[in-house]
Design a protein around this motif. Structure first.
Motif, PDB file in Angstrom:
ATOM      1  N   TRP A  69      -5.309   1.349  -7.628  1.00 39.47           N
ATOM      2  CA  TRP A  69      -4.637   0.524  -6.628  1.00 39.47           C
ATOM      3  C   TRP A  69      -4.411  -0.909  -7.104  1.00 39.47           C
ATOM      4  O   TRP A  69      -3.687  -1.657  -6.474  1.00 39.47           O
ATOM      5  N   THR A  70      -5.013  -1.317  -8.217  1.00 36.89           N
ATOM      6  CA  THR A  70      -4.713  -2.644  -8.757  1.00 36.89           C
ATOM      7  C   THR A  70      -3.279  -2.745  -9.255  1.00 36.89           C
ATOM      8  O   THR A  70      -2.743  -3.848  -9.388  1.00 36.89           O
ATOM      9  N   GLY A 294      -1.857   5.305  -5.873  1.00 33.23           N
ATOM     10  CA  GLY A 294      -2.019   3.881  -5.624  1.00 33.23           C
ATOM     11  C   GLY A 294      -2.074   3.512  -4.159  1.00 33.23           C
ATOM     12  O   GLY A 294      -2.499   2.412  -3.801  1.00 33.23           O
ATOM     13  N   ASP A 295      -1.645   4.425  -3.285  1.00 31.26           N
ATOM     14  CA  ASP A 295      -1.642   4.154  -1.846  1.00 31.26           C
ATOM     15  C   ASP A 295      -2.624   5.028  -1.074  1.00 31.26           C
ATOM     16  O   ASP A 295      -2.566   5.071   0.161  1.00 31.26           O
ATOM     17  N   VAL A 296      -3.547   5.696  -1.747  1.00 30.64           N
ATOM     18  CA  VAL A 296      -4.443   6.604  -1.020  1.00 30.64           C
ATOM     19  C   VAL A 296      -5.422   5.873  -0.116  1.00 30.64           C
ATOM     20  O   VAL A 296      -5.994   6.482   0.801  1.00 30.64           O
ATOM     21  N   LEU A 297      -5.621   4.583  -0.333  1.00 25.98           N
ATOM     22  CA  LEU A 297      -6.499   3.818   0.563  1.00 25.98           C
ATOM     23  C   LEU A 297      -5.816   3.445   1.874  1.00 25.98           C
ATOM     24  O   LEU A 297      -6.483   3.040   2.829  1.00 25.98           O
ATOM     25  N   ASN A 298      -4.492   3.588   1.913  1.00 26.68           N
ATOM     26  CA  ASN A 298      -3.712   2.955   2.975  1.00 26.68           C
ATOM     27  C   ASN A 298      -3.360   3.888   4.128  1.00 26.68           C
ATOM     28  O   ASN A 298      -2.233   3.913   4.600  1.00 26.68           O
ATOM     29  N   PHE A 299      -4.355   4.632   4.573  1.00 24.63           N
ATOM     30  CA  PHE A 299      -4.188   5.543   5.703  1.00 24.63           C
ATOM     31  C   PHE A 299      -5.155   5.134   6.813  1.00 24.63           C
ATOM     32  O   PHE A 299      -6.114   4.392   6.575  1.00 24.63           O
ATOM     33  N   PRO A 300      -4.916   5.585   8.054  1.00 24.65           N
ATOM     34  CA  PRO A 300      -5.858   5.258   9.126  1.00 24.65           C
ATOM     35  C   PRO A 300      -7.296   5.556   8.711  1.00 24.65           C
ATOM     36  O   PRO A 300      -7.564   6.500   7.955  1.00 24.65           O
TER      37      PRO A 300
END
Length: 579
Positions: A69-70, A294-300
């Motif tokens: 994600w960096t 890179g976007d797997v952290l960006n969920f509810p």
């Protein structure tokens, strides 16, 4: 473009394809490696080219140094969080390296900029390896060689462009360089332009594989480079050609999708609006690593799609920006952040307590960009509020949505399982056709016709007003969606410029462009300090933050890279001003 191709590149590097060691005892090919002779043919060159493509998603570093994600292709940290579209999200203790970035207090030792730097120059290295191998291959026809060279130079231009817009003072590393220790003491826009111009002149108009770039992808990215330099006349000419004649790699004539939300769904990816997209896939043997990791952290945070981790939460200011007046137009005077114009939220409201969503006029793109309580979140049902948010007091009540997959797609072969259930086959949009249209509108404001600029912007707004794409509850619009086009002719250049820039904010919200737009327009200090002043009234963690003109337009050059560039006690790389 599977990550297993990375092994091909590693073997190529180890066997001396790129900046080989000269010591005799190191000249022996490693056991299990691929020699230069093995790769110096059409099949080998194409394998290394695929390895260069595979870095478009930013996933190269493994789990060290801040993980993928960096350097996420979406630029959610550098373009979204820094641009005021969103907060870091989650809570203060998770991924703490983003906290000072959000406050414009990033230090040269921060692991996030270093991850972005390394990924950009890993991409440059892979692109250069293609060109070096190609020069030694004897079974590649002249036409095929020209195409491979054009693809590799496009990718090299793109990776340098990414570094340039994040760090500004960066080295340009060509395939003729003898090592990577190149100074960052000159502007590299001309080199980026040369790579992209070569690609534009030599790439085919269509490709057999949808993930490969074509002539029009290169034209759009070259126009973007012109936009960043305020070369509006050059950009205008090129954009008019792209708009009139451009087509996707799979041959679709560029046009806006009828539905705004079709740009963000797995079922409708690689559509006629897809100018430059990173291809994503899952269940392909790569453990989800090709699925926009890179976007797997960006969920509810919990209980909804992805199961993790509550990052990248839209800001109050972004959500308020979608307020419209009685004529369906945005509040360009900034009054969307005042009084009753502010959206009603469930901040500090328990999920068990009743809540009625905002009843005022809003642009329908809000609910395709921002997840908010009481409004259907794709097909996952109404957003439940605080139960999907890790810490409202830290990052607010909203959730991101554009990259999220539908519930009906979960477990269907389009999503991954295991820890990172957010990995999916949803592509990452780097350039959409609406982006191209709005660049053209900018050019018309600066060097053309204000009325033509209005026409371009109205194309975007007409599509946004399509009721078939409104979020619905029981067959009726989920909110009071009021949107229309600009009816009155534009005669004031400053007002037209403000309207075009605001339209980019609405159309491209949460897509990682906002910060870079503000910097290239020269409005970042004014806009972002006003953003901090407003947002800190909602979230105390932003109190005391400040954007510093002449410094925080760019990330610091990573201190580790400066140290690594030292030769005979003198660093080759120089630090950016103010750090």
């Amino acid at each position: 473009m599977k990550k297993v191709i990375y092994l091909v590149f590693i073997f190529a590097v180890l066997s001396g394809v790129f900046y080989a060691c000269q010591e005799k005892f190191l000249d022996r090919p490693p056991i299990g490696g691929l020699s230069e002779a093995t790769l110096a043919n059409q099949k080998g060159v194409d394998a290394v080219l695929i390895g260069a493509y595979s870095l478009l998603d930013g996933w190269a570093q493994g789990w060290g140094n801040g993980a993928v994600w960096t350097a996420a292709a979406s630029n959610w940290v550098y373009g979204g969080v820094c641009g005021g579209d969103a907060h870091k999200g989650s809570d203060a203790s998770d991924q703490p390296a983003i906290n000072p970035i959000e406050r414009y207090e990033c230090l040269p030792s921060n692991e996030y900029p270093r991850g972005k730097w390394r990924t950009c120059y890993d991409g440059v290295a892979r692109s250069n390896s293609v060109l070096q191998l190609l020069a030694k291959a004897t079974d590649v026809s002249a036409d095929k060689a020209k195409q491979i060279q054009a693809e590799a130079r496009f990718l090299r231009g793109h990776y340098h462009f990414e570094a340039k817009k994040v760090f500004n003072n960066v080295p340009y590393v060509s395939d003729k360089a003898t090592d990577f220790n190149v100074p960052n003491d000159r502007d590299i826009w001309s080199d980026i332009e040369a790579d992209l111009k070569f690609a534009y002149d030599n790439l085919p108009e269509t490709q057999a594989q949808v993930g490969r770039v074509n002539k029009w992808t290169a034209g759009a990215l070259l126009a973007k480079a012109y936009m960043f330099q305020k070369k509006y006349a050059d950009a205008k000419t090129l954009l008019e050609n792209v708009i009139a004649n451009g087509k996707t790699p799979n041959g679709l004539k560029y046009a806006l999708n009828e539905k705004f939300n079709d740009n963000f769904l797995i079922a409708t990816k690689n559509n006629k609006e897809s100018v430059f997209s990173v291809q994503s896939s899952v269940n392909d043997g790569a453990d989800g690593e090709n699925g926009n990791y890179g976007d797997v952290l960006n969920f509810p945070y919990t209980g909804g799609p992805g199961t993790c981790c509550g990052f990248y939460q839209p800001s109050f200011e972004l959500a308020n920006s979608y307020r419209t007046d009685a004529n369906g137009l945005p509040l360009l005077d900034g009054s969307f952040n005042t009084g009753a114009n502010q959206l009603k939220t469930d901040q500090n409201v328990s999920p068990s307590d009743p809540f009625t969503p905002d009843a005022g006029n809003i642009d329908p793109r809000l609910d395709r960009t921002v997840g908010r309580r009481g409004i259907p979140y794709l097909d996952w049902g109404p957003h439940p509020g605080a139960s999907w948010i890790r810490d409202q007091g830290y990052s607010g009540p909203y959730a991101s949505i554009k990259h999220v997959y539908k519930k009906s797609e979960q477990g269907s072969g389009s999503t991954a399982s295991g820890w990172a259930q957010g990995a999916s086959a949803n592509n990452i949009n780097l350039i959409r056709f609406s982006d191209v249209i709005l660049w053209a509108a900018e050019c018309e404001v600066e060097v053309g016709s204000l009325e033509k600029a209005r026409t371009y912007v109205n194309q975007i707004r007409t599509r946004a007003a399509n009721p078939a794409d409104f979020v619905q509850i029981n067959g009726a619009p989920a909110a009071k969606y009021v949107i229309d086009t600009y009816k009155t002719p534009w005669t004031d250049k400053a007002l037209a410029r403000k309207a075009v820039q605001f339209e980019r904010k609405l159309e491209l919200g949460m897509e990682g462009h906002r910060f870079f737009d503000l910097v290239r327009w020269g409005t970042a200090p004014e806009v972002l300090n006003a953003y901090i002043a407003y947002e800190s009234t909602k979230l105390p963690g932003l109190k005391g933050a400040r954007f510093t003109a002449g410094k925080t337009e760019y990330m610091p050059v990573p201190i580790q890279e400066i140290i690594a560039s030292t030769v005979e006690g003198k660093a080759t790389l120089k630090q950016n001003p103010g750090y």
